[in-house]
Design an enzyme around this catalytic site. Structure first.
Site, short mmCIF file in Angstrom:
data_model
loop_
_atom_site.label_atom_id
_atom_site.label_comp_id
_atom_site.label_asym_id
_atom_site.label_seq_id
_atom_site.Cartn_x
_atom_site.Cartn_y
_atom_site.Cartn_z
CB CYS A 187 -3.21 0.36 -2.46
SG CYS A 187 -3.20 2.06 -3.02
CD GLU A 216 0.07 6.93 5.88
OE1 GLU A 216 1.12 6.94 6.54
OE2 GLU A 216 -0.40 5.90 5.35
CB CYS A 276 -9.41 4.80 0.32
SG CYS A 276 -7.75 5.21 0.94
CG HIS A 310 -4.99 5.16 4.22
ND1 HIS A 310 -4.45 4.61 3.09
CD2 HIS A 310 -3.93 5.63 4.95
CE1 HIS A 310 -3.13 4.75 3.12
NE2 HIS A 310 -2.79 5.36 4.23
CG ASP A 340 -1.87 1.20 1.23
OD1 ASP A 340 -2.33 1.60 0.15
OD2 ASP A 340 -2.16 1.76 2.32
CB SER A 341 0.21 4.79 -0.65
OG SER A 341 -0.93 4.93 0.17
N1 DGL Z 1 -4.79 3.23 0.76
C1 DGL Z 1 -4.82 3.64 -0.56
C2 DGL Z 1 -6.10 3.32 -1.26
O1 DGL Z 1 -6.68 2.33 -0.93
C3 DGL Z 1 -4.07 4.82 -1.02
C4 DGL Z 1 -4.33 6.12 -0.39
C5 DGL Z 1 -3.39 7.18 -0.90
O2 DGL Z 1 -2.17 6.99 -0.79
O3 DGL Z 1 -3.87 8.18 -1.44
O4 DGL Z 1 -6.52 3.99 -2.16
#
Ligand code: DGL
Length: 264
Positions: free
Chosen positions: A73, A152, A183, A185, A10-11
């Site tokens: 992600c 984050e 997402c 997150h 993931d990011s």
């Molecule tokens: N967690 C990620 C997603 O599912 C990426 C969020 C990001 O880095 O913008 O899209």
């Protein structure tokens, strides 16, 4: 049987929402996780950058001899899943199809909302996947650019988080009965999102849905780890501060973990 680990990327810390559910379902499987926190968020970046960065994480995971890769992600999945899947000879899973199918099963009114990053929503991938299976379902999508930075920076329990979530979700309130957290997150903000939308709205965690699909694929390819395999340690890597990652990860996963910094 295959006792090699499964790679997750993931990011940033968002992919841990997939990992937590996965560990709960399949505790004897070994996890290698990489988060590119030095370059997060991915959402506002151009597709070519997201593609290049995601491939770098994939190459890193391949050096760990993984038996499967999970793009934990949505942003990466929307840009580069098809390409990675076509080029690797191990199974590669994204998080979007499982979330889209779960939304179709859940909605009674036929009105589904999707929250996501700039790239995920611009790609329109959730609407396309949902309507390919269920053309009569109405999909309303919303970009939530302020959610990932809140997670984050470990501010998901703050009053700022509450204010941002309530304000952002206003346009969807009362309009949908099912809301996809598109997402990985966003499940870290789940209690606030649920409160903002009200108890009548069913939240779909695309990560948790994906964890179920990993299990199906392991069975299909007969690559489950042996149940009696001595579970060696999971490995967690970040491209930024291991301490910051560890703080969020340990409280979310409910266990002590080792985190190493990696240069991709
Ligand atoms: N967690 C990620 C997603 O599912 C990426 C969020 C990001 O880095 O913008 O899209």
């Amino acid at each position: 049987m295959d006792n090699r680990p499964i790679g997750f990327l993931d990011s940033g810390v968002g992919g841990l929402t997939v990992v937590r559910e996965f560990m709960r379902q399949l505790p004897h499987e070994r996890v290698i996780f990489v988060g590119d926190q030095a370059r997060a968020p991915y959402g506002p970046r151009p597709a070519e950058q997201i593609r290049a960065y995601t491939w770098e994480m994939v190459q890193f995971l391949l050096t760990k001899d993984v038996k499967m890769i999970v793009l934990a992600c949505n942003t990466a999945t929307s840009v580069v899943w098809e390409d990675i899947k076509a080029k690797l000879d191990i199974p590669v899973l994204g998080v979007i199809l499982p979330g889209a199918s779960a939304a179709i099963k859940s909605t009674k009114s036929g009105k589904v909302g999707v929250l996501g990053t700039q790239m995920t929503i611009t790609s329109d991938i959730y609407r396309k996947k949902i309507q390919a299976l269920s053309p009569e379902t109405e999909v309303t999508s919303l970009v939530c650019p302020r959610f990932v930075p809140l997670v984050e920076s470990n501010e998901m329990h703050s009053s700022l988080a509450k204010k941002v979530v309530y304000e952002t979700l206003k346009p969807l309130k009362g309009k949908v009965d099912t809301l996809v957290l598109g997402c990985t997150h966003y499940p870290l903000l789940r209690p606030i999102i649920q409160n903002a939308m009200g108890p009548g709205v069913k939240l779909i965690d695309s990560g948790a849905e994906t964890a179920r699909d990993i299990s199906v694929l392991l069975n299909y390819f007969e690559i489950n780890a042996a149940r009696e395999a001595i579970r060696s340690n999971h490995e967690f890597y970040t491209t930024a501060s291991p301490e910051a990652f560890q703080g969020i990860a340990e409280s979310w996963l409910g266990q002590r973990i080792e985190v190493e910094r990696v240069t991709l």
